[in-house]
Design a protein around this motif. Structure first.
Motif, PDB file in Angstrom:
ATOM      1  N   GLU A  56      53.109 -30.291  -0.464  1.00  0.00           N
ATOM      2  CA  GLU A  56      51.720 -30.991  -0.744  1.00  0.00           C
ATOM      3  C   GLU A  56      50.670 -29.976  -0.462  1.00  0.00           C
ATOM      4  O   GLU A  56      49.517 -29.925  -0.932  1.00  0.00           O
ATOM      5  CB  GLU A  56      51.575 -32.237  -0.020  1.00  0.00           C
ATOM      6  N   LEU A  57      50.869 -29.166   0.477  1.00  0.00           N
ATOM      7  CA  LEU A  57      49.792 -28.188   0.963  1.00  0.00           C
ATOM      8  C   LEU A  57      49.627 -27.014   0.026  1.00  0.00           C
ATOM      9  O   LEU A  57      48.479 -26.126   0.186  1.00  0.00           O
ATOM     10  CB  LEU A  57      49.929 -27.701   2.461  1.00  0.00           C
ATOM     11  N   TYR A  58      50.469 -27.027  -1.013  1.00  0.00           N
ATOM     12  CA  TYR A  58      50.333 -25.811  -1.686  1.00  0.00           C
ATOM     13  C   TYR A  58      49.293 -26.270  -2.818  1.00  0.00           C
ATOM     14  O   TYR A  58      49.813 -26.704  -3.929  1.00  0.00           O
ATOM     15  CB  TYR A  58      51.822 -25.516  -2.586  1.00  0.00           C
ATOM     16  N   THR A  59      48.209 -26.291  -2.628  1.00  0.00           N
ATOM     17  CA  THR A  59      47.094 -27.009  -3.517  1.00  0.00           C
ATOM     18  C   THR A  59      45.654 -25.897  -3.242  1.00  0.00           C
ATOM     19  O   THR A  59      45.483 -25.624  -2.374  1.00  0.00           O
ATOM     20  CB  THR A  59      46.846 -28.015  -3.218  1.00  0.00           C
ATOM     21  N   PHE A  60      45.042 -25.997  -4.419  1.00  0.00           N
ATOM     22  CA  PHE A  60      43.687 -25.276  -4.526  1.00  0.00           C
ATOM     23  C   PHE A  60      42.575 -26.139  -4.491  1.00  0.00           C
ATOM     24  O   PHE A  60      41.505 -25.752  -4.979  1.00  0.00           O
ATOM     25  CB  PHE A  60      43.688 -24.144  -5.719  1.00  0.00           C
ATOM     26  N   ASP A  61      42.926 -27.329  -4.688  1.00  0.00           N
ATOM     27  CA  ASP A  61      42.022 -28.547  -5.040  1.00  0.00           C
ATOM     28  C   ASP A  61      41.736 -29.069  -3.586  1.00  0.00           C
ATOM     29  O   ASP A  61      42.486 -29.593  -2.874  1.00  0.00           O
ATOM     30  CB  ASP A  61      42.592 -29.433  -5.749  1.00  0.00           C
ATOM     31  N   GLY A  62      40.234 -29.217  -3.460  1.00  0.00           N
ATOM     32  CA  GLY A  62      39.883 -29.741  -2.056  1.00  0.00           C
ATOM     33  C   GLY A  62      40.086 -31.110  -1.912  1.00  0.00           C
ATOM     34  O   GLY A  62      40.314 -31.762  -0.654  1.00  0.00           O
ATOM     35  N   SER A  63      40.047 -32.051  -3.117  1.00  0.00           N
ATOM     36  CA  SER A  63      40.338 -33.383  -3.041  1.00  0.00           C
ATOM     37  C   SER A  63      41.901 -33.899  -2.722  1.00  0.00           C
ATOM     38  O   SER A  63      42.248 -34.812  -1.919  1.00  0.00           O
ATOM     39  CB  SER A  63      39.991 -34.166  -4.379  1.00  0.00           C
ATOM     40  N   LYS A  64      42.810 -32.683  -3.231  1.00  0.00           N
ATOM     41  CA  LYS A  64      44.142 -33.218  -2.873  1.00  0.00           C
ATOM     42  C   LYS A  64      44.422 -32.752  -1.247  1.00  0.00           C
ATOM     43  O   LYS A  64      45.210 -33.373  -0.584  1.00  0.00           O
ATOM     44  CB  LYS A  64      44.769 -32.179  -3.707  1.00  0.00           C
TER      45      LYS A  64
END
Length: 161
Positions: free
Chosen positions: A81-89
């Protein structure tokens, strides 16, 4: 009171044509991570939840911090889940944390980290650089209800040169 520390993964290597998630740290990244980790040793709470993206560069950064701060490696929780580049995620992940944890440390990625610290912290940061450390304190009893917090500390590799 909830305390959040966000650490952007260290500088990664682009030397090999591999999938983004598999990119390892560059030598500079490893060196910067060690410098930042040893510089914040007195600022890290004793009891915390350590959470990292599953990307190789984030995992390697978390391990460097663990080695420098004497955290057991098995205390790091790795999450896709933390493999994200999106602030809202990223916000959704953080707001899903168990309220049993007062102190959460997240190793993740940009733009998500910069977006998050600018939305929830009280200091505007143009770009959280690789190996960047940002601590935000929230006057909240639940992660799900965090709103505007106070940026307590920032430390970036350029501050140590």
């Amino acid at each position: 009171m909830k305390n959040l520390i966000l650490i952007r993964h260290a500088k990664s290597s682009w030397d090999a044509p591999i999938h983004d998630k598999q990119r390892p740290l560059a030598i500079r990244g490893s060196n910067d991570a060690h410098k930042v980790a040893t510089s914040i040793v007195n600022f890290i709470p004793n009891k915390n939840y350590i959470w990292s993206s599953t990307a190789k560069r984030a995992k390697e950064t978390a391990i460097i911090f663990a080695q420098n701060l004497s955290w057991p490696l098995e205390s790091i929780v790795f999450s896709d889940e933390l493999y994200t580049f999106d602030g809202s995620k990223l916000e959704k992940c953080i707001k899903s944390c168990s309220d049993d944890y007062e102190n959460v440390i997240v190793f993740g990625h940009n733009e998500a980290i910069t977006e998050f610290v600018n939305k929830f912290g009280d200091i505007n940061i143009d770009n959280v650089p690789t190996s960047g450390f940002v601590s935000i304190q929230f006057n909240a009893t639940s992660w799900s209800t965090i709103t505007q917090g106070k940026t307590i500390k920032t430390l970036f590799p350029r501050d140590l040169k």
